[in-house]
Design an enzyme around this catalytic site. Structure first.
Site, short mmCIF file in Angstrom:
data_model
loop_
_atom_site.label_atom_id
_atom_site.label_comp_id
_atom_site.label_asym_id
_atom_site.label_seq_id
_atom_site.Cartn_x
_atom_site.Cartn_y
_atom_site.Cartn_z
N TYR A 135 0.85 -1.20 0.00
CA TYR A 135 0.00 0.00 0.00
C TYR A 135 0.87 1.23 0.00
O TYR A 135 1.85 1.31 0.75
CB TYR A 135 -0.92 0.02 1.23
CG TYR A 135 -2.33 -0.34 0.85
CD1 TYR A 135 -3.06 0.47 -0.02
CD2 TYR A 135 -2.92 -1.51 1.30
CE1 TYR A 135 -4.34 0.14 -0.41
CE2 TYR A 135 -4.20 -1.86 0.91
CZ TYR A 135 -4.91 -1.02 0.06
OH TYR A 135 -6.17 -1.35 -0.33
N ASP A 142 -6.01 13.30 -25.44
CA ASP A 142 -6.01 11.89 -25.05
C ASP A 142 -5.17 11.16 -26.09
O ASP A 142 -5.64 10.86 -27.20
CB ASP A 142 -7.44 11.35 -25.00
CG ASP A 142 -7.48 9.88 -24.55
OD1 ASP A 142 -6.43 9.21 -24.63
OD2 ASP A 142 -8.55 9.42 -24.15
N THR A 163 -2.90 5.77 -22.22
CA THR A 163 -2.73 4.43 -21.68
C THR A 163 -1.31 3.96 -22.00
O THR A 163 -0.67 4.46 -22.93
CB THR A 163 -3.75 3.44 -22.27
OG1 THR A 163 -3.79 3.63 -23.68
CG2 THR A 163 -5.13 3.65 -21.69
N LYS A 180 -0.85 0.31 -25.20
CA LYS A 180 -1.15 0.27 -26.64
C LYS A 180 0.18 0.39 -27.41
O LYS A 180 1.02 -0.49 -27.29
CB LYS A 180 -2.16 1.36 -27.00
CG LYS A 180 -3.54 1.16 -26.33
CD LYS A 180 -4.54 2.15 -26.84
CE LYS A 180 -5.94 1.91 -26.29
NZ LYS A 180 -6.15 2.52 -24.97
N ARG A 231 -0.88 -2.80 -18.70
CA ARG A 231 -2.19 -2.17 -18.74
C ARG A 231 -2.24 -1.06 -17.69
O ARG A 231 -1.95 -1.30 -16.51
CB ARG A 231 -3.25 -3.23 -18.44
CG ARG A 231 -4.65 -2.91 -18.85
CD ARG A 231 -5.40 -4.18 -19.13
NE ARG A 231 -5.04 -4.69 -20.43
CZ ARG A 231 -5.60 -4.29 -21.58
NH1 ARG A 231 -6.58 -3.40 -21.56
NH2 ARG A 231 -5.22 -4.79 -22.72
N1 DSN Z 1 -10.98 0.25 -26.29
C1 DSN Z 1 -9.80 0.93 -26.75
C2 DSN Z 1 -9.63 0.78 -28.24
O1 DSN Z 1 -9.72 -0.33 -28.69
O2 DSN Z 1 -9.41 1.74 -28.94
C3 DSN Z 1 -9.76 2.30 -26.30
O3 DSN Z 1 -9.91 2.35 -24.92
#
Ligand code: DSN
Length: 421
Positions: A58, A207, A233, A236, A242
């Site tokens: 924590y 974003d 994120t 990707k 993640r």
């Molecule tokens: N769900 C994602 C995508 O496939 O673009 C974005 O969060």
């Protein structure tokens, strides 16, 4: 000291059902051609950090100012992640705690907007043209509590129309202008967005979830010099665990940090944050730059080859890791295309195209992304091969012989470019 990260044998002994499903997923990944634009393969080093004992700790608060004792080592990894994010992207401030993209975006709302105040508008891309669930969808808190005004791409060019964005900004005087999308293949002119935001006194929020790995690799424009705040994120194109991060200008640092914790989240996922630090180090390497270049080269190659196969490429091409293809010229819709390609081991997703006459459940398009295949090392010749498989299958979706042949070609490709060898 004996290092301790994920222990596969312990999992098999303790919970064979879960172990079997995880092994099944690995096998699926090894035998499926991954063309889902938002997916990738985290490196073994990233996976090791994720499977570490830092999951036990924590650490509410931030490095050096925690609400728990014993945070010395998680302070090291979280500070590394912060420092590397700032260095890699040239940002004033980084918050590496958001558990996911939705939470990062929620923190932006928390930092800058009051819920249910119609005088505080957000100008963002309409969902059907490539926005995101968290960019004002009526079924998401963004659309339930905050007041969005939508801009669209141009009907002819299928590209952003900055004059239209400017007109809407002057008409609605938004508090925030939002750029960055999930299905827009072209470069975004962040300088033009900045100028419009300044004209109306708005904050600029980008974003960058889809393309931040391309920014790290130097093959896509960076929003950081222009935006007040950038969310993204980490799993990707950036190829990490993640999770998500927020970069912002110094003047917003306190508001963003408070909005992430304690406003929206509690204890940070320190094992994920350690893995984020690892992925940022990887993203500084020459190898990552080559991967990013290959990703865009692959997307351009498969777009051109799919056009030769008779699909219509939205906006005529791509500048990024993804493309949208209209499959109606082959007499199909996106749902059927996704299903029939899944049968031969190709994973991609159905997607609406701009001004789509069809509903989201049976849209006119498919979205194809190349980060994962670029990670495996596939290049232009392989993309032409994939396009030829896709074309053959989509032209004869009911022909079992064609599908058998396609399945064998996909298997062969995956053997030549093994996943987690
Ligand atoms: N769900 C994602 C995508 O496939 O673009 C974005 O969060």
């Amino acid at each position: 000291m004996k290092g301790y990260v994920a222990d596969w044998e312990a999992l098999q002994r303790t919970d064979p059902e879960v172990a079997e499903a995880i092994a099944g997923e690995l096998e699926r990944e090894r035998t499926t051609l991954r063309l889902i634009a938002s997916e990738n393969y985290a490196s073994p080093a990233v996976l090791a950090a994720l499977g570490s004992t830092m999951t036990n700790k924590y650490a509410e608060g931030y490095p050096g100012r925690r609400y728990y004792g014993g945070c010395g080592f998680v302070d090291v990894t979280e500070q590394l992640a912060i420092d590397r994010a700032k260095q890699l992207f040239g940002a004033d401030h980084a918050n590496v705690q958001p558990h996911a993209g939705a939470q990062a975006n929620l923190a932006v709302f928390g930092a800058f907007l009051q819920p249910r105040d119609p005088s505080e508008k957000v100008l963002g891309m309409v969902l059907a043209h490539g926005g995101h669930l968290t960019h004002g969808s009526p079924v998401n808190v963004s659309g339930m509590w905050f007041h969005f005004v939508g801009y669209e791409v141009d009907r002819e060019t299928e590209r952003l129309d900055m004059d239209r964005v400017r007109d809407l900004a002057h008409e609605h005087r938004p508090k925030i202008i939002l750029a960055g999308y999930t299905a827009y293949p072209r470069e975004i002119d962040f300088g033009a967005f900045r100028q419009i935001a300044d004209e109306v006194g708005a904050l600029l929020w980008v974003d960058a979830s889809h393309f931040m790995g391309l920014v790290a690799g130097g093959v896509y424009p960076s929003p950081v010099p222009y935006a007040d705040v950038v969310t993204f994120t980490t799993h990707k194109t950036l190829r990490g665990p993640r999770g998500a991060m927020i970069l912002c200008r110094e003047e917003h640092a306190q508001a963003i940090d408070k909005a992430v914790f304690p406003m929206m989240q509690g204890g940070p996922l320190e094992h994920c944050i350690a893995a984020k630090a690892v992925c940022l180090k990887e993203a500084m390497s020459e190898g990552f730059r080559a991967y990013a270049e290959r990703t865009v080269r692959d997307a351009r190659a498969i777009a051109a080859a799919l056009a030769d196969e008779g699909l219509r490429i939205v906006s005529g091409g791509t500048d990024s890791h993804l493309l949208l293809a209209d499959v109606r010229p082959l007499g199909l819709d996106g749902k059927r295309s996704e299903a029939v390609l899944d049968e031969v081991g190709i994973a991609l997703n159905k997607n609406q195209i701009p001004y789509d006459p069809n509903p989201p459940s049976t849209p006119s398009g498919i979205r194809i992304g190349t980060p994962a295949v670029a990670t495996l090392g596939m290049d232009e010749p392989e993309m032409r091969e994939v396009a030829s498989i896709v074309g053959e299958v989509l032209r004869s979706p009911d022909d079992a012989g064609v599908k058998d042949k396609a399945r064998a070609r996909v298997r062969d490709l995956m053997q030549r470019y093994p996943v987690y060898p």
